[in-house]
Design an enzyme around this catalytic site. Structure first.
Site, PDB file in Angstrom:
ATOM      1  N   SER A   1       6.410   1.380 -10.266  1.00 52.73           N
ATOM      2  CA  SER A   1       5.773   0.122 -10.700  1.00 52.73           C
ATOM      3  C   SER A   1       5.516   0.093 -12.210  1.00 52.73           C
ATOM      4  O   SER A   1       5.871  -0.890 -12.859  1.00 52.73           O
ATOM      5  CB  SER A   1       4.485  -0.135  -9.927  1.00 52.73           C
TER       6      SER A   1
ATOM      7  N   SER B   1       9.407  -0.836  -4.121  1.00 54.67           N
ATOM      8  CA  SER B   1       8.539  -1.024  -5.290  1.00 54.67           C
ATOM      9  C   SER B   1       9.312  -1.021  -6.610  1.00 54.67           C
ATOM     10  O   SER B   1       8.821  -1.527  -7.608  1.00 54.67           O
ATOM     11  CB  SER B   1       7.471   0.074  -5.354  1.00 54.67           C
TER      12      SER B   1
ATOM     13  N   ASP C   1       3.565  -6.231  -4.972  1.00 54.20           N
ATOM     14  CA  ASP C   1       5.025  -6.116  -5.051  1.00 54.20           C
ATOM     15  C   ASP C   1       5.685  -6.513  -3.733  1.00 54.20           C
ATOM     16  O   ASP C   1       6.758  -7.102  -3.716  1.00 54.20           O
ATOM     17  CB  ASP C   1       5.457  -4.712  -5.504  1.00 54.20           C
ATOM     18  N   HIS C   2       5.020  -6.196  -2.617  1.00 55.27           N
ATOM     19  CA  HIS C   2       5.571  -6.495  -1.287  1.00 55.27           C
ATOM     20  C   HIS C   2       4.439  -6.355  -0.293  1.00 55.27           C
ATOM     21  O   HIS C   2       3.367  -5.856  -0.635  1.00 55.27           O
ATOM     22  CB  HIS C   2       6.709  -5.517  -0.946  1.00 55.27           C
TER      23      HIS C   2
ATOM     24  N   ASP D   1     -12.142  13.227 -13.135  1.00 57.72           N
ATOM     25  CA  ASP D   1     -11.183  12.125 -13.285  1.00 57.72           C
ATOM     26  C   ASP D   1     -11.906  10.783 -13.353  1.00 57.72           C
ATOM     27  O   ASP D   1     -12.820  10.539 -12.563  1.00 57.72           O
ATOM     28  CB  ASP D   1     -10.214  12.092 -12.100  1.00 57.72           C
TER      29      ASP D   1
END
Ligand SMILES: *[C@@H]1O[C@H](CO)[C@@H](O)[C@H](O)[C@H]1NC(C)=O
Ligand SMILES: *[C@@H]1O[C@H](CO)[C@@H](O)[C@H](O)[C@H]1NC(C)=O
Ligand SMILES: *[C@@H]1O[C@H](CO)[C@@H](O)[C@H](O)[C@H]1NC(C)=O
Ligand SMILES: *[C@@H]1O[C@H](CO)[C@@H](O)[C@H](O)[C@H]1NC(C)=O
Length: 560
Positions: A187, A124, A413-414, A318
């Site tokens: 990231s 990442s 990313d992958h 949250d």
């Protein structure tokens, strides 16, 4: 996705099936009429005609983008997107294959080659450097060219590469990062930091030799490198002096402040711009009270490390990724020069965890007898709502922005070594069995892994799962090769794009191209020969002029 977490991945998939089956038991799968229509050529012809007309109507928006939003689904390979699409539909009581995710409504698509300078299958950190900074890099490093060597501090200096976020800020745009991980995670880190190690979150994580050579931790760089207007995610403990009790978990010693240098980086961020109205929040109540009209800068750190997965999120404490994305856009969009926003989500994990809980609740209700379908429906609805969180954040952003001035890019990313197959019939539960036996005369699940903890062999053969409860939350899909933790995948991932210059995303591209196309679209340095400000004639530009514009910018892309 960091590898240690990957081991949860296969384990948490199967409960989804139970939920899907339960949903299917309560709500019918496609109606007979729906099934009948697929037998008629007229249905397919009409559907394709509509798609064709939409394709013919499509015009590139060949003008400058004012705003850019980059959504990053960490580990979100194409097979994951397809499975998620089916799952979303099945949670809705449908077969699922024809479900459309919000990101799938984007008109332009490309493939991204994710290899890094040193790895065929990348991590990442190197991939973040590619899509943020436009340069392929070495694994474990963020914001540095491949001249930098992982963990060797003295290879940092002179090898810094700068992100689109960094350059957008210099150009007068507002910038923000939103993540469900710690804000110092690889990231987002490549957007603002330059570090030979992705895990140097606080100064306490840096070896003393490296600190002596002048290497600075990622948390410090977060508040000193770029003036980031909106920062939302986890990662409180890397920001406060060693031993500072966490406001949410005051009794937990492992969640106390981590900084050896005794700096309070939250205060550093707050005081950096005395001319602006800055707010720090760590609780959803304070977050909800933020008046976006009066707030110029917002730092929200909701957990000491990563934020909790959606299923475990305390919704009074949250905010969700959807709420964070919304608030970020509301604050950033006040800047008449536009903004750059990066939104990261650990896509698949959220689904898995949340469905795990939803499933358990469903099963409990189910066992109580189907007395209270209202409750049951409520839970299923909650589960559905939560499962499509990442896609909902994409959808929410679409509602809050205009396609005429905002370039939105969704990518990964992958990939992961995750696959599903086996001649499964339409509507087959995505976590169900393939219809036939394998050559070893034993059944197999449609979803399988190339490697990972799901390798269970007994007496020389793979496990006979006939009597195994593959709906159980402990069940792991089988893997061909034993590994503690399933690995990333090396194949291309998709890039979905809409808005101004979104047509630059077509064909097979290198991952670092993403940063260049975004910069060009918004006329961010090094690009100066950029698309014009306004549509050629209020959205009536034709393909030809679009192509010309596109070509006129090409030399720049090539030269750089
Ligand atoms: C960098 O440091 C390593 C040891 O950490 C050393 O072997 C190497 O020679 C140094 N390189 C430079 C260019 O100073
Ligand atoms: C959520 O947080 C509030 C305080 O902010 C607390 O009172 C409540 O017990 C928490 N709920 C759960 C389920 O932990
Ligand atoms: C797999 O298990 C089922 C149920 O116990 C059994 O009927 C079947 O023969 C087993 N298959 C093999 C190949 O052992
Ligand atoms: C493996 O073989 C042994 C001896 O034949 C048998 O007792 C045992 O149950 C087998 N284990 C499994 C998991 O099939």
């Amino acid at each position: 996705m960091q590898t240690p977490r990957s081991c949860w991945f296969p384990r948490l998939l199967p409960p989804l099936l139970a939920l899907v089956l339960l949903a299917a038991a309560v709500r019918l799968a496609p109606t007979e009429a729906e099934q009948d229509r697929e037998r008629e050529p007229a249905y397919w012809n009409a559907q394709a005609k509509e798609m064709l007309q939409a394709a013919l109507r499509l015009r590139p928006r060949a003008h400058r983008a004012k705003n850019i939003i980059l959504f990053l689904g960490d580990g979100m390979g194409v097979s994951t997107v397809s499975a998620a699409r089916i799952l979303k539909g099945q949670m809705d009581g449908r077969w699922g294959e024809d479900t459309i995710l919000a990101m799938e409504t984007f008109p332009y698509l490309a493939l991204s080659k994710t290899y890094s300078v040193d790895k065929q299958v990348a991590d990442s950190a190197s991939t973040a450097t590619a899509y943020h900074c436009g340069v392929k890099a070495n694994s474990k490093t963020v914001g540095l060219s491949a001249n930098a060597v992982a963990h060797e501090c003295n290879t940092t200096f002179g090898n810094e590469v700068y992100s689109v976020l960094h350059r957008a800020k210099k150009q007068g745009k507002s910038v923000g990062i939103v993540t469900t991980t710690r804000v110092q995670h690889a990231s987002p880190a490549a957007a603002y930091a330059h570090s030979v190690s992705r895990s140097w979150y606080s100064d306490n994580d840096i070896p003393s030799s490296a600190r002596r050579q002048g290497c600075v931790d990622i948390a410090t760089q977060l508040v000193t490198n770029v003036d980031i207007d909106v920062i939302l995610g986890g990662g409180r403990m890397y920001m406060t002096p060693k031993g500072t009790p966490d406001p949410e978990y005051p009794a937990w010693s492992s969640r106390k402040g981590d900084r050896k240098d005794k700096r309070n980086l939250i205060d550093v961020w707050k005081k950096a711009r005395p001319d602006k109205h800055s707010q720090y929040v760590w609780h959803k109540r304070q977050f909800d009270e933020i008046n976006v009209k009066r707030t110029d800068r917002l730092l929200g750190l909701f957990e000491p490390k990563d934020m909790r997965y959606e299923v475990y999120r305390n919704t009074t404490r949250d905010p969700s990724i959807v709420e964070m994305t919304e608030k970020a856009i509301q604050i950033l969009s006040k800047n008449p020069n536009g903004y750059f926003l990066f939104v990261e989500d650990e896509y698949f994990f959220i689904r898995s965890h949340l469905l795990l809980r939803a499933c358990l609740i469903c099963l409990v209700l189910y066992l109580r007898g189907r007395i209270d379908h209202g409750h049951h429906e409520g839970v299923a609805k909650l589960a559905l709502t939560e499962a499509v969180m990442f896609d909902r954040a994409v959808q929410r952003a679409s509602q809050l922005t205009r396609e005429s001035d905002t370039l939105t890019v969704v990518t990964a990313d992958h990939s992961h070594v995750f696959t599903f197959g086996g001649n499964t019939p339409r509507g087959n539960p995505i976590f169900g069995l393939a219809p036939k036996q394998a050559d070893d005369r034993m059944p197999f699940t449609s979803i399988l892994y190339a490697n990972g903890p799901g390798y269970v062999h007994a007496n020389g053969t793979r496990e006979n799962i006939t009597l195994v409860d593959y709906y159980d939350e402990e069940y792991m899909q089988q893997a061909a090769v034993p590994l503690d933790s399933e690995t990333h995948g090396g194949e291309d991932v998709a890039i979905y794009a809409k808005g101004p210059m979104a047509h630059l995303f077509h064909g097979v591209k290198e991952q670092h191209y993403i940063a260049h196309a975004m910069a060009y679209a918004a006329c961010i340095p090094p690009y100066t020969d950029c698309p014009p400000h306004l549509p050629i004639s209020a959205g009536q530009s034709n393909t030809f002029s679009g192509l010309l514009l596109c070509l006129s910018g090409l030399p720049w892309i090539l030269v750089r």
